[in-house]
Design an enzyme around this catalytic site. Structure first.
Site, short mmCIF file in Angstrom:
data_model
loop_
_atom_site.label_atom_id
_atom_site.label_comp_id
_atom_site.label_asym_id
_atom_site.label_seq_id
_atom_site.Cartn_x
_atom_site.Cartn_y
_atom_site.Cartn_z
CG HIS A 161 -0.38 -0.27 2.38
ND1 HIS A 161 0.18 -1.33 3.29
CD2 HIS A 161 0.02 0.78 3.46
CE1 HIS A 161 0.66 -1.25 4.13
NE2 HIS A 161 0.75 0.13 4.56
CG HIS B 48 1.19 5.18 4.25
ND1 HIS B 48 0.40 5.39 5.54
CD2 HIS B 48 2.08 4.12 4.38
CE1 HIS B 48 0.63 4.35 6.28
NE2 HIS B 48 1.62 3.40 5.33
P1 AMP Z 1 2.34 0.17 7.49
O1 AMP Z 1 2.22 -1.29 7.02
O2 AMP Z 1 3.55 0.39 8.31
O3 AMP Z 1 2.09 1.16 6.24
O4 AMP Z 1 1.18 0.51 8.45
C1 AMP Z 1 -0.09 0.15 8.22
C2 AMP Z 1 -1.15 1.09 8.19
O5 AMP Z 1 -2.26 0.83 8.10
C3 AMP Z 1 -0.97 2.09 9.44
O6 AMP Z 1 -1.03 3.43 9.14
C4 AMP Z 1 -2.38 1.63 10.14
O7 AMP Z 1 -2.98 2.77 10.77
C5 AMP Z 1 -3.23 1.46 9.03
N1 AMP Z 1 -4.27 0.29 9.18
C6 AMP Z 1 -4.25 -0.64 9.74
N2 AMP Z 1 -5.53 -1.08 9.90
C7 AMP Z 1 -6.42 -0.52 9.25
C8 AMP Z 1 -7.84 -0.39 8.81
N3 AMP Z 1 -8.56 -1.53 9.33
N4 AMP Z 1 -8.30 0.45 8.22
C9 AMP Z 1 -7.60 1.48 7.85
N5 AMP Z 1 -6.27 1.57 7.98
C10 AMP Z 1 -5.58 0.71 8.78
#
Ligand code: AMP
Ligand code: ZN
Length: 127
Positions: free
Chosen positions: A109, A111
């Site tokens: 993903h 950001h």
């Molecule tokens: P990273 O893998 O380091 O990019 O972190 C995962 C990101 O996904 C973090 O910013 C979390 O806040 C976000 N996240 C985790 N679970 C959910 C969810 N159910 N819906 C939306 N965002 C999420």
């Protein structure tokens, strides 16, 4: 069969796959052919958005090059949405890949973090 089973279990416990297939409630802000955009559940700034491929790819390295153009176009559309809502005058695009780089959800993903002058956001800080 082993491979099929592996794919099924991977999807079963992947929270982003659940978001894509509607099994987990989320705030989807844009849908494209191969990507969706959802609000981050724990945002660094109002409008902090995640762009996810609908298919399960574990990191950026697994996303086919053929989706690159659509992915870039989708990033631009998300930024345009955020700009129209006056949520930022600039933006960061960040992708954490593998555990050492802080990847927590093993479904690739991007950001998109809207930024404003003097907002004080320091995404890379370790604390
Ligand atoms: P990273 O893998 O380091 O990019 O972190 C995962 C990101 O996904 C973090 O910013 C979390 O806040 C976000 N996240 C985790 N679970 C959910 C969810 N159910 N819906 C939306 N965002 C999420
Ligand atoms: Zn997944």
């Amino acid at each position: 069969l082993k491979k099929i089973m592996a794919d099924v279990s991977k999807k079963d416990d992947c929270i982003f796959c659940k978001i894509v297939n509607g099994g987990l409630k989320s705030d989807i802000v844009r849908t494209g052919k191969n990507f969706i955009a959802v609000k981050d559940i724990s945002p660094f700034a109002e409008g902090h958005t995640l762009i996810l491929p609908k298919q399960h790819y574990s990191t950026m390295l697994d996303i086919p090059n053929g989706l690159g153009g659509e992915m870039l176009q989708f990033v631009k559309e998300v930024v345009s949405d955020l700009t129209k809502k006056n949520l930022g005058t600039g933006f960061n695009i960040i992708s954490n890949n593998f555990k050492s780089a802080g990847q927590v959800v093993m479904h690739a993903h991007i950001h998109v973090i809207p930024r404003k002058d003097g907002d004080g956001i320091r995404y890379f800080s370790k604390d």
